[in-house]
Scaffold this motif. Structure first.
Motif, PDB file in Angstrom:
ATOM      1  N   GLU A 174       0.838  -1.197   0.000  1.00  0.00           N
ATOM      2  CA  GLU A 174       0.000   0.000   0.000  1.00  0.00           C
ATOM      3  C   GLU A 174       0.878   1.254   0.000  1.00  0.00           C
ATOM      4  O   GLU A 174       0.588   2.237  -0.696  1.00  0.00           O
ATOM      5  N   ALA A 175       1.966   1.215   0.773  1.00  0.00           N
ATOM      6  CA  ALA A 175       2.881   2.357   0.829  1.00  0.00           C
ATOM      7  C   ALA A 175       3.592   2.563  -0.502  1.00  0.00           C
ATOM      8  O   ALA A 175       3.784   3.706  -0.946  1.00  0.00           O
ATOM      9  N   VAL A 176       3.980   1.475  -1.144  1.00  0.00           N
ATOM     10  CA  VAL A 176       4.619   1.587  -2.459  1.00  0.00           C
ATOM     11  C   VAL A 176       3.633   2.157  -3.475  1.00  0.00           C
ATOM     12  O   VAL A 176       3.965   3.058  -4.253  1.00  0.00           O
ATOM     13  N   PHE A 177       2.413   1.623  -3.467  1.00  0.00           N
ATOM     14  CA  PHE A 177       1.397   2.088  -4.414  1.00  0.00           C
ATOM     15  C   PHE A 177       1.099   3.573  -4.205  1.00  0.00           C
ATOM     16  O   PHE A 177       1.056   4.349  -5.160  1.00  0.00           O
ATOM     17  N   ALA A 178       0.900   3.963  -2.935  1.00  0.00           N
ATOM     18  CA  ALA A 178       0.594   5.363  -2.639  1.00  0.00           C
ATOM     19  C   ALA A 178       1.763   6.267  -3.003  1.00  0.00           C
ATOM     20  O   ALA A 178       1.588   7.336  -3.603  1.00  0.00           O
ATOM     21  N   GLY A 179       2.982   5.836  -2.648  1.00  0.00           N
ATOM     22  CA  GLY A 179       4.159   6.656  -2.928  1.00  0.00           C
ATOM     23  C   GLY A 179       4.410   6.819  -4.419  1.00  0.00           C
ATOM     24  O   GLY A 179       4.646   7.933  -4.908  1.00  0.00           O
ATOM     25  N   GLU A 180       4.340   5.709  -5.154  1.00  0.00           N
ATOM     26  CA  GLU A 180       4.593   5.781  -6.590  1.00  0.00           C
ATOM     27  C   GLU A 180       3.460   6.495  -7.326  1.00  0.00           C
ATOM     28  O   GLU A 180       3.698   7.218  -8.292  1.00  0.00           O
ATOM     29  N   SER A 181       2.223   6.290  -6.885  1.00  0.00           N
ATOM     30  CA  SER A 181       1.094   6.973  -7.515  1.00  0.00           C
ATOM     31  C   SER A 181       1.236   8.490  -7.388  1.00  0.00           C
ATOM     32  O   SER A 181       0.882   9.234  -8.310  1.00  0.00           O
ATOM     33  N   ARG A 182       1.756   8.921  -6.257  1.00  0.00           N
ATOM     34  CA  ARG A 182       1.949  10.362  -6.040  1.00  0.00           C
ATOM     35  C   ARG A 182       3.201  10.854  -6.758  1.00  0.00           C
ATOM     36  O   ARG A 182       3.204  11.924  -7.376  1.00  0.00           O
ATOM     37  N   GLN A 183       4.256  10.060  -6.704  1.00  0.00           N
ATOM     38  CA  GLN A 183       5.524  10.491  -7.269  1.00  0.00           C
ATOM     39  C   GLN A 183       5.496  10.546  -8.792  1.00  0.00           C
ATOM     40  O   GLN A 183       6.189  11.342  -9.414  1.00  0.00           O
ATOM     41  N   ILE A 184       4.679   9.696  -9.403  1.00  0.00           N
ATOM     42  CA  ILE A 184       4.675   9.589 -10.849  1.00  0.00           C
ATOM     43  C   ILE A 184       4.103  10.841 -11.518  1.00  0.00           C
ATOM     44  O   ILE A 184       4.324  11.091 -12.699  1.00  0.00           O
ATOM     45  N   VAL A 185       3.376  11.656 -10.756  1.00  0.00           N
ATOM     46  CA  VAL A 185       2.879  12.930 -11.296  1.00  0.00           C
ATOM     47  C   VAL A 185       3.497  14.098 -10.527  1.00  0.00           C
ATOM     48  O   VAL A 185       2.891  15.158 -10.381  1.00  0.00           O
ATOM     49  N   GLY A 233      23.845  19.451 -11.595  1.00  0.00           N
ATOM     50  CA  GLY A 233      23.043  19.523 -10.378  1.00  0.00           C
ATOM     51  C   GLY A 233      22.283  18.237 -10.150  1.00  0.00           C
ATOM     52  O   GLY A 233      21.987  17.499 -11.091  1.00  0.00           O
ATOM     53  N   LEU A 234      21.993  17.976  -8.864  1.00  0.00           N
ATOM     54  CA  LEU A 234      21.223  16.797  -8.485  1.00  0.00           C
ATOM     55  C   LEU A 234      19.955  17.259  -7.784  1.00  0.00           C
ATOM     56  O   LEU A 234      20.005  18.118  -6.901  1.00  0.00           O
ATOM     57  N   THR A 235      18.828  16.680  -8.178  1.00  0.00           N
ATOM     58  CA  THR A 235      17.539  17.121  -7.669  1.00  0.00           C
ATOM     59  C   THR A 235      16.898  16.042  -6.802  1.00  0.00           C
ATOM     60  O   THR A 235      17.213  14.856  -6.910  1.00  0.00           O
ATOM     61  N   ASP A 236      15.980  16.464  -5.962  1.00  0.00           N
ATOM     62  CA  ASP A 236      15.277  15.543  -5.064  1.00  0.00           C
ATOM     63  C   ASP A 236      13.797  15.522  -5.427  1.00  0.00           C
ATOM     64  O   ASP A 236      13.236  16.531  -5.872  1.00  0.00           O
ATOM     65  N   GLY A 237      13.150  14.354  -5.253  1.00  0.00           N
ATOM     66  CA  GLY A 237      11.720  14.235  -5.524  1.00  0.00           C
ATOM     67  C   GLY A 237      11.381  14.155  -6.989  1.00  0.00           C
ATOM     68  O   GLY A 237      10.231  14.399  -7.374  1.00  0.00           O
ATOM     69  N   THR A 238      12.357  13.807  -7.834  1.00  0.00           N
ATOM     70  CA  THR A 238      12.145  13.805  -9.287  1.00  0.00           C
ATOM     71  C   THR A 238      12.353  12.425  -9.893  1.00  0.00           C
ATOM     72  O   THR A 238      12.625  12.314 -11.086  1.00  0.00           O
ATOM     73  N   PHE A 239      12.205  11.381  -9.073  1.00  0.00           N
ATOM     74  CA  PHE A 239      12.424  10.026  -9.575  1.00  0.00           C
ATOM     75  C   PHE A 239      11.301   9.118  -9.120  1.00  0.00           C
ATOM     76  O   PHE A 239      10.870   9.163  -7.972  1.00  0.00           O
ATOM     77  N   SER A 240      10.798   8.312 -10.035  1.00  0.00           N
ATOM     78  CA  SER A 240       9.849   7.248  -9.698  1.00  0.00           C
ATOM     79  C   SER A 240      10.278   6.009 -10.463  1.00  0.00           C
ATOM     80  O   SER A 240      11.134   6.063 -11.343  1.00  0.00           O
ATOM     81  N   MET A 241       9.672   4.872 -10.134  1.00  0.00           N
ATOM     82  CA  MET A 241      10.025   3.635 -10.813  1.00  0.00           C
ATOM     83  C   MET A 241       9.672   3.688 -12.292  1.00  0.00           C
ATOM     84  O   MET A 241      10.251   2.984 -13.109  1.00  0.00           O
ATOM     85  N   ALA A 242       8.693   4.528 -12.661  1.00  0.00           N
ATOM     86  CA  ALA A 242       8.270   4.609 -14.061  1.00  0.00           C
ATOM     87  C   ALA A 242       9.111   5.588 -14.871  1.00  0.00           C
ATOM     88  O   ALA A 242       9.322   5.381 -16.070  1.00  0.00           O
TER      89      ALA A 242
END
Length: 369
Positions: free
Chosen positions: A34-45, A166-175
């Motif tokens: 559930e945590a992976v699904f929620a995290g990736e669902s949010r991160q992917i957009v 430069g290196l950024t944070d919050g810009t990576f998802s599994m997709a």
């Protein structure tokens, strides 16, 4: 009655530990997925969320970013800026492609920025520049770690070499990942001079974004204008087809298994005490008291199993972030509540069947044989 309930619950400590352990492990797996699904669902957009435009304007027929291509003449930026209710227009170029980084290939959203305007750029930079320069790229820190990149190393986008600045944070998802370069450099890569991909439009205070989007589509030819929330929903729906829905399916399967395991553990634990419950009935305890006692024990097992599951996930979350940084986890209070309620409901239902069997038989049967 309370003493009997407690003594009966702990009468077989190893059986209790085994049951609680099984329930906890099963629901820990559910919470993790559930945590992976929620995290990736949010991160992917993530880009659309953090860009936080009131309205997205793009080529007619396009309504999202994932797996989309949009070309809009650059002169339309001025036309949009003159529309009543528009506060600011920020153009970007956009390309979804596979880039070469380190020894591997990585699918990435390449965003071309106006070098003078950080409006559509990265929202968190952990190292290096905040905006790319000529032939420079800002890449996700997670991708850099996985690919073995450091500042000053090179990546290749469609055969064009860029230096990591430069290196950024919050810009990576599994997709996908998000890479930032300058707009002129990306225009050179795409051979698309004189066109933009998207216009991020900020509305003036008090202006309704939906009404502003309708006005843009009426006054500017061959464009689609979509309010931000609708754009994010559209992008999420397409992004789900890139593998995130598989995580959702795994969560459902894990949830079904956890429910079955919880039901079996509670049922078997209650069934083991049928004779003991029959003795209680023979001694004059009311059915209501027997039900209450057994349900209290079942509920206690469910709560203990849930607490174990929550504890396991709280340990797994930082370990996953450390050793599997490409996976984004998000444990929400809503997910914890759903799991706790599911565990309690299943446990209470599972204990009812053997208790009903006891309260319906002759109490004297407890002393026979």
């Amino acid at each position: 009655m309370l003493r009997w309930t407690w003594n009966s619950l702990i009468a077989e400590p190893w059986h209790l530990l085994a049951s609680v352990g099984a329930i906890g492990a099963a629901f820990a797996l559910v919470l993790f997925f559930e945590a992976v699904f929620a995290g990736e669902s949010r991160q992917i957009v993530a880009y659309a969320r953090h860009a936080d435009a009131d309205v997205w304007v793009m080529q007619r027929g396009v309504s999202n970013m994932h797996m989309a291509t949009s070309f809009v003449s650059d002169w339309k930026a001025d036309r949009i800026a003159r529309i009543e209710g528009v506060s600011k227009v920020t153009p970007i170029l956009y390309l979804n492609t596979v880039m070469r980084a380190g020894e591997g290939n990585w699918f990435s959203f390449i965003v071309g920025l106006d070098p003078a305007d950080p409006r559509a750029g990265p929202w968190a930079v952990t190292q290096g520049k905040r905006l790319p320069g000529k032939r420079e790229a800002l890449v996700p820190a997670v991708l850099a770690r996985l690919a073995g990149l450091t500042l000053g190393d090179s990546i290749s986008i469609a055969g064009h070499r860029f230096v990591v600045s430069g290196l950024t944070d919050g810009t990576f998802s599994m997709a996908n990942s998000i890479t930032f370069v300058t707009m002129p450099d990306l225009a050179d890569v795409m051979s698309s001079f004189g066109t933009m991909s998207y216009f991020l439009v900020d509305a003036a205070p008090g202006v309704d974004s939906a009404q502003l989007a309708e006005r843009m589509e009426r006054e500017v030819e061959k464009v689609s204008a979509v309010p931000n929330e609708e754009f994010i929903r559209n992008d999420w729906a397409v992004a789900m087809q890139m593998g995130v829905e598989i995580i959702g399916l795994m969560t459902l399967i894990g949830g079904a298994l956890a429910i079955l395991l919880t039901g079996f553990a509670v049922y078997s634990s209650t069934a083991r005490r049928e004779r003991e419950l029959a003795v209680m009935k023979a001694l004059g305890f009311r059915n209501r008291a027997i039900y209450a006692s057994v349900m209290a024990q079942a509920g206690s097992m469910a709560v203990l199993g849930f607490l174990l599951a929550a504890g396991l996930v709280s340990v797994a979350t930082p370990l996953t972030a450390r050793f599997v940084p490409q996976v984004t986890l998000e444990v929400s209070p809503e997910a914890l509540s759903r799991v706790l309620i599911a565990a309690l409901v299943v446990a209470l239902l599972a204990c009812v069947i053997p208790v009903r069997r006891v309260v319906r038989v002759d109490p004297l049967s407890a002393f026979r044989g």
